[in-house]
Design an enzyme around this catalytic site. Structure first.
Site, PDB file in Angstrom:
ATOM      1  CB  CYS A   1     -65.337 -18.592  -8.256  1.00  0.00           C
ATOM      2  SG  CYS A   1     -64.157 -19.823  -8.685  1.00  0.00           S
TER       3      CYS A   1
ATOM      4  CB  CYS B   1     -62.442 -17.102 -12.213  1.00  0.00           C
ATOM      5  SG  CYS B   1     -64.373 -17.501 -11.675  1.00  0.00           S
TER       6      CYS B   1
ATOM      7  CB  CYS C   1     -66.975 -21.665 -11.263  1.00  0.00           C
ATOM      8  SG  CYS C   1     -66.590 -19.981 -11.510  1.00  0.00           S
TER       9      CYS C   1
ATOM     10  CB  CYS D   1     -62.486 -20.458 -13.748  1.00  0.00           C
ATOM     11  SG  CYS D   1     -63.025 -20.885 -11.938  1.00  0.00           S
TER      12      CYS D   1
ATOM     13  CB  CYS E   1     -73.644 -29.625  -0.160  1.00  0.00           C
ATOM     14  SG  CYS E   1     -72.697 -30.178   1.114  1.00  0.00           S
TER      15      CYS E   1
END
Length: 189
Positions: A88, A91, A153, A156, A176
């Site tokens: 991510c 984070c 995510c 976060c 995607c």
């Protein structure tokens, strides 16, 4: 298809998620009780809007914090075939892995879907349909007047992209994901 994707790119992908979907019951997935609907476990510090804007580029902020999308066929990781881990961008949580199989195929999990965004067949640490140990959650997204499944995510709450049921076997899933929501870390050989 590319023309449709470019037309949709101009539309903001906004809208409050209604509830979490997918995954096992009781873990924020299908079958979770009403008190769990749309809620996420909070891990780590939560940043304010201005703090996110300072930390991220304008495009990263638009995609991850405002539920936008990058232009199709523009992402830096669209054709990436290196072995490594996708994290991510907000984070640094590990989200998707890619393992070099041979010169022609990059992975059993990352593949070329032809849609204009990096595609994965499953999240890192998924065990079949069990996504409890992954870094992602799913949410219902009705922002364009149709029902889709948003991928966020777990750490976060960054918007990553969407998952569709038209991927390759055995999972049949196509995650995607926006390149701008990811940070790739190559595997050390």
């Amino acid at each position: 298809m590319a023309r449709l994707l470019r037309a949709l790119w101009g539309s903001p992908f906004r809208g409050a998620p209604l509830r979490a979907v997918g995954g096992p019951a009781g873990r924020g997935g299908a079958g979770a009780g009403p008190e769990d609907a749309g809620s996420l476990p909070k891990h780590g510090p939560s940043l304010t809007k201005s703090e996110w804007q300072k930390k991220l580029t304008p495009e990263q902020f638009y995609v991850t914090r405002e539920k936008g999308t990058e232009a199709p066929f523009s992402g830096v990781y669209l054709n990436n075939k290196e072995s490594g881990m996708y994290h991510c961008v907000c984070c640094d949580s590990p989200l998707f892995s890619c393992r070099l199989v041979n010169v022609f195929h990059s992975s059993e999990k990352k593949y070329c879907s032809g849609t204009g965004w990096p595609a994965f067949s499953e999240a890192h640490r998924a065990s079949g349909s069990d996504e409890r140990d992954t870094g992602i959650l799913r949410r219902v997204d009705t922002s364009l007047g149709l029902t889709r499944t948003e991928v966020i995510c777990k750490q976060c709450e960054a918007h990553l992209g969407h998952v569709f049921p038209d991927g390759p076997g055995p999972s049949g899933q196509r995650f995607c994901i926006n390149s701008v929501a990811l940070r790739f870390k190559p595997r050390k050989h």
